[in-house]
Design a protein around this motif. Structure first.
Motif, short mmCIF file in Angstrom:
data_model
loop_
_atom_site.label_atom_id
_atom_site.label_comp_id
_atom_site.label_asym_id
_atom_site.label_seq_id
_atom_site.Cartn_x
_atom_site.Cartn_y
_atom_site.Cartn_z
N SER A 126 0.92 -1.29 -0.13
CA SER A 126 0.29 0.05 -0.09
C SER A 126 0.81 1.24 -0.04
N ALA A 127 1.89 1.17 0.77
CA ALA A 127 2.77 2.32 0.89
C ALA A 127 3.78 2.47 -0.22
N ALA A 128 4.07 1.39 -1.04
CA ALA A 128 4.80 1.57 -2.32
C ALA A 128 3.88 1.93 -3.23
N LEU A 129 2.80 1.60 -3.34
CA LEU A 129 1.73 2.02 -4.54
C LEU A 129 1.49 3.47 -4.13
N ALA A 130 1.23 4.05 -3.15
CA ALA A 130 1.20 5.57 -2.64
C ALA A 130 2.27 6.04 -3.15
N LEU A 131 3.42 5.55 -2.89
CA LEU A 131 4.70 6.53 -3.26
C LEU A 131 4.85 6.61 -4.69
N GLY A 132 4.43 5.70 -5.29
CA GLY A 132 4.55 5.32 -6.95
C GLY A 132 3.66 6.33 -7.31
N ASP A 133 2.50 6.52 -6.82
CA ASP A 133 1.48 7.39 -7.27
C ASP A 133 1.67 8.99 -7.12
N ALA A 134 2.32 8.84 -6.02
CA ALA A 134 2.67 10.41 -5.63
C ALA A 134 3.85 10.88 -6.58
N LEU A 135 4.79 9.98 -7.02
CA LEU A 135 5.74 10.39 -7.93
C LEU A 135 5.25 10.16 -9.47
N GLY A 136 3.86 9.99 -9.55
CA GLY A 136 3.50 9.93 -10.92
C GLY A 136 3.78 8.80 -11.67
N VAL A 137 4.15 7.62 -11.19
CA VAL A 137 4.44 6.36 -11.94
C VAL A 137 2.79 5.88 -12.21
N PRO A 138 2.82 5.57 -13.71
CA PRO A 138 1.62 4.85 -13.94
C PRO A 138 1.32 3.64 -13.26
N SER A 139 -0.08 3.49 -12.96
CA SER A 139 -0.63 2.35 -12.13
C SER A 139 -0.02 0.84 -12.73
N LEU A 140 -0.39 0.74 -14.11
CA LEU A 140 0.11 -0.36 -14.60
C LEU A 140 1.53 -0.77 -14.54
N ALA A 141 2.41 0.26 -14.89
CA ALA A 141 3.94 0.12 -14.61
C ALA A 141 4.08 -0.47 -13.02
N MET A 142 3.52 0.31 -12.17
CA MET A 142 4.00 -0.13 -10.79
C MET A 142 3.25 -1.77 -10.56
N ALA A 143 2.15 -2.05 -10.96
CA ALA A 143 1.63 -3.17 -10.93
C ALA A 143 2.48 -4.33 -11.70
N GLU A 144 3.16 -4.12 -12.54
CA GLU A 144 4.08 -4.92 -13.36
C GLU A 144 5.57 -5.06 -12.66
#
Length: 57
Positions: A12-30
């Motif tokens: 949850s924290a990793a996804l929130a950090l990625g979101d805050a940094l503007g990383v696309p959700s699909l990239a984070m999921a992969e």
């Protein structure tokens, strides 16, 4: 919980950090599961080599 070992990340924290940094959700999921697996393995190798958790100087 395993004393002296890392078993995973707070995704949850990793996804929130990625979101805050503007990383696309699909990239984070992969990418996050692969990155997590490597980091957990390497951290546990380092902990084992140093005799457990703690700061070494």
């Amino acid at each position: 919980m395993l004393p002296g070992a890392v078993i995973g990340w707070d995704m949850s924290a990793a996804l929130a950090l990625g979101d805050a940094l503007g990383v696309p959700s699909l990239a984070m999921a992969e990418l996050l599961p692969v990155i997590e697996a490597v980091m957990v393995r390497k951290l546990n190798e380092e902990l084992a080599a140093n005799g457990g958790p703690g700061v070494r100087s």
